[in-house]
Scaffold this active site. Structure first.
Site, PDB file in Angstrom:
ATOM      1  N   GLY A 278       0.835  -1.205   0.000  1.00 44.61           N
ATOM      2  CA  GLY A 278       0.000   0.000   0.000  1.00 44.61           C
ATOM      3  C   GLY A 278       0.862   1.245   0.000  1.00 44.61           C
TER       4      GLY A 278
ATOM      5  N   GLY B 200       1.926  -8.363  -6.013  1.00 41.15           N
ATOM      6  CA  GLY B 200       3.079  -8.628  -6.879  1.00 41.15           C
ATOM      7  C   GLY B 200       4.214  -9.377  -6.206  1.00 41.15           C
TER       8      GLY B 200
ATOM      9  N   GLY C  59       5.541  -7.103   4.229  1.00 37.99           N
ATOM     10  CA  GLY C  59       5.544  -8.006   3.068  1.00 37.99           C
ATOM     11  C   GLY C  59       6.729  -7.711   2.158  1.00 37.99           C
TER      12      GLY C  59
ATOM     13  N   ASP D 137       0.679   2.111   8.920  1.00 38.61           N
ATOM     14  CA  ASP D 137       0.276   1.316  10.093  1.00 38.61           C
ATOM     15  C   ASP D 137       1.285   1.377  11.237  1.00 38.61           C
ATOM     16  OD1 ASP D 137      -1.709   0.524   8.365  1.00 38.61           O
ATOM     17  OD2 ASP D 137      -0.744  -1.371   7.844  1.00 38.61           O
TER      18      ASP D 137
ATOM     19  N   MET E 205      -7.715   2.754   9.563  1.00 44.32           N
ATOM     20  CA  MET E 205      -6.889   1.626   9.127  1.00 44.32           C
ATOM     21  C   MET E 205      -5.827   1.322  10.182  1.00 44.32           C
ATOM     22  SD  MET E 205      -6.206   2.141   5.090  1.00 44.32           S
ATOM     23  CE  MET E 205      -7.383   1.581   3.874  1.00 44.32           C
TER      24      MET E 205
ATOM     25  N   ARG F  26      -4.369  -2.169  10.047  1.00 43.43           N
ATOM     26  CA  ARG F  26      -4.261  -3.632   9.981  1.00 43.43           C
ATOM     27  C   ARG F  26      -4.337  -4.257  11.374  1.00 43.43           C
ATOM     28  NH1 ARG F  26      -3.350  -5.838   4.990  1.00 43.43           N
ATOM     29  NH2 ARG F  26      -1.976  -4.334   4.095  1.00 43.43           N
TER      30      ARG F  26
ATOM     31  N   HIS G 106      -8.945   4.815   2.917  1.00 41.36           N
ATOM     32  CA  HIS G 106      -7.779   5.222   2.124  1.00 41.36           C
ATOM     33  C   HIS G 106      -7.479   6.712   2.184  1.00 41.36           C
ATOM     34  CE1 HIS G 106      -8.727   1.230   0.623  1.00 41.36           C
ATOM     35  NE2 HIS G 106      -7.451   1.152   0.305  1.00 41.36           N
ATOM     36  N   LEU G 107      -8.404   7.513   2.761  1.00 38.85           N
ATOM     37  CA  LEU G 107      -8.082   8.939   2.927  1.00 38.85           C
ATOM     38  C   LEU G 107      -6.827   9.083   3.791  1.00 38.85           C
ATOM     39  CD1 LEU G 107     -11.655  10.339   3.604  1.00 38.85           C
ATOM     40  CD2 LEU G 107     -10.191  10.910   1.663  1.00 38.85           C
TER      41      LEU G 107
HETATM   42  O1  F6P Z   1      -0.938  -1.410   5.176  1.00 34.85           O
HETATM   43  C1  F6P Z   1      -1.546  -0.220   4.820  1.00 34.85           C
HETATM   44  C2  F6P Z   1      -3.047  -0.386   4.685  1.00 34.85           C
HETATM   45  O2  F6P Z   1      -3.602   0.869   4.363  1.00 34.85           O
HETATM   46  C3  F6P Z   1      -3.726  -0.992   5.915  1.00 34.85           C
HETATM   47  O3  F6P Z   1      -3.914  -0.060   6.933  1.00 34.85           O
HETATM   48  C4  F6P Z   1      -5.002  -1.517   5.298  1.00 34.85           C
HETATM   49  O4  F6P Z   1      -5.515  -2.601   6.044  1.00 34.85           O
HETATM   50  C5  F6P Z   1      -4.558  -1.972   3.934  1.00 34.85           C
HETATM   51  O5  F6P Z   1      -3.352  -1.296   3.634  1.00 34.85           O
HETATM   52  C6  F6P Z   1      -5.563  -1.692   2.843  1.00 34.85           C
HETATM   53  O6  F6P Z   1      -5.111  -2.260   1.676  1.00 34.85           O
HETATM   54  P1  F6P Z   1      -5.777  -1.983   0.260  1.00 34.85           P
HETATM   55  O7  F6P Z   1      -5.169  -0.720  -0.269  1.00 34.85           O
HETATM   56  O8  F6P Z   1      -5.419  -3.163  -0.546  1.00 34.85           O
HETATM   57  O9  F6P Z   1      -7.260  -1.828   0.452  1.00 34.85           O
END
Ligand code: F6P
Length: 371
Positions: A18, A87, A129, A152, A194, A196, A295-296
């Site tokens: 991300g 990926g 990852g 995170d 967010m 995780r 995602h904001l």
């Molecule tokens: O790891 C960053 C993050 O924004 C997490 O907080 C969230 O769970 C995840 O990525 C969201 O992923 P995606 O962009 O695939 O929805």
């Protein structure tokens, strides 16, 4: 030029997972520091896809990063070279005719592509990852330096990752705005953030943004305790409450809220906010609304703090290569940036310690964690 610089001619940068505000600042610092040493700098499109699926990119998937290309990008969110969270070359998802996915190992192919392009070293910018992949590529013989990023803040071995401060700052701005509307309407507002499996964003934004309740993955919550807190506040004359819930928060005896599980990528969390909004409305009898920041939190300009960390990491990654380092991750250890083995960086996730100062502060302020 140090004795090791002579051995490096071409360096590639890859951003994976991300996006997080500050990625472009890392790219700019690494490119300028690399060019300053006489090295050619390249960016791999969309994680490693630029090298594994070059035909999918109009520019061939590997782009030359010149001074011009990185001019004026420090303050930009996102990443100019693109990213993907589908990926992983060691577990690459391939779509079957029936729509399902199978994972295949494409790491040898990727190693051949690095060799074909005569890339001497890789700077891998990413989260847990990406650091695991970087470590495996190092074990396969690629010269690699990792740079930790994630909103995170769950990467071990570094005091903080860039992107986190920007996410927390934005969440706090939202909480400030939500306070006035919640108070005016005497409502409960649940704000899902967010993070995780770690509660860093929820905890730090909740404390800085004066939330009344903060629910984090590290503490299984009981909604009855939360509703008691809301009703206590009401009896004391505060007719509204702000509840911050981390997407990974779990009810006592319940399960994680997962939106989607897909082969070749991490599971997508979300939905806990919706569940608790309904239940809290029922338990408290108070009108309850939900705001999912999602995602904001990943967008926008990095804060000055994140820019600085990102620029320091980018430059430190080049210094590390110049010093002959390999298989390490640069990490913040104030007042310095240190190097840690990639294998140590990925051993465990960094959760919120329940006895950390911010937790103790929150408890002293009367924040309810639902326990
Ligand atoms: O790891 C960053 C993050 O924004 C997490 O907080 C969230 O769970 C995840 O990525 C969201 O992923 P995606 O962009 O695939 O929805």
């Amino acid at each position: 030029m140090s004795p090791n610089s002579a051995k490096i001619r071409k360096v590639a940068i890859c951003t994976g997972g991300g996006d997080a505000p500050g990625l472009n600042a890392v790219i700019r610092a690494a490119v300028l520091a690399g060019i300053g040493r006489g090295w050619e700098m390249y960016g791999i499109r969309d994680g490693y896809n630029g090298l594994m699926l070059p035909e999918q990119f109009v520019d061939g998937g590997l782009i030359s990063l010149t001074r011009d290309k990185v001019r004026g990008i420090t303050h930009l969110g996102g990443t100019i070279i693109g990213t993907t969270n589908r990926g992983n070359p060691f577990q690459y998802p391939v779509k079957n005719p029936d729509g399902s996915f199978t994972e295949i190992d494409r790491s040898d192919e990727l190693m051949r592509s690095f060799a074909m392009h005569e890339i001497d070293a890789l700077i891998s910018v990413g989260g847990d990852g990406s650091m695991t992949i970087a470590n495996s590529l190092a074990q396969k013989g690629l010269r690699v330096v990792g740079v930790p990023k994630t909103i995170d803040n769950d990467l071990d071995q570094t005091v903080v990752t860039f992107g986190f401060d920007t996410a927390v700052s934005f969440a706090v701005e939202c909480l400030d705005r939500l306070h006035t509307t919640a108070a005016s309407h005497r409502r409960v507002i649940v704000v899902e953030v967010m993070g995780r499996y770690a509660g860093w964003i929820a905890l730090e934004s909740g404390v800085a943004g004066s939330a009344d309740v903060v629910l984090i993955p590290e503490i299984p919550f009981d909604l009855k305790k939360v509703s008691q807190k809301i009703l206590e506040r009401q009896r004391a004359g505060s007719n509204f409450s702000i509840v911050v819930v981390a997407e990974g928060a779990i009810p006592k005896g319940g399960t994680l809220s997962v939106l989607e599980k897909e082969i070749g990528r991490a599971e997508r969390l979300g939905g806990v906010g919706e569940k608790i909004t309904e239940e809290l409305q029922e338990l408290t009898g108070k009108e309850t609304r939900l705001v999912v920041l999602g995602h904001l939190l990943r967008g926008g300009s990095p804060t000055s703090n994140d820019r600085l960390i990102a620029l320091r990491f980018g430059a430190a990654a080049i210094r590390a290569l110049d010093e002959g380092q390999n298989g390490i991750m640069v990490a913040l250890d104030p007042p310095t940036v240190k190097y840690v083995p990639l294998s140590d960086a990925t051993k465990r996730m960094k959760n919120v310690p329940l006895d950390c100062d911010t937790m103790l502060t929150a408890r002293d302020l009367g924040v309810c964690f639902g326990d």
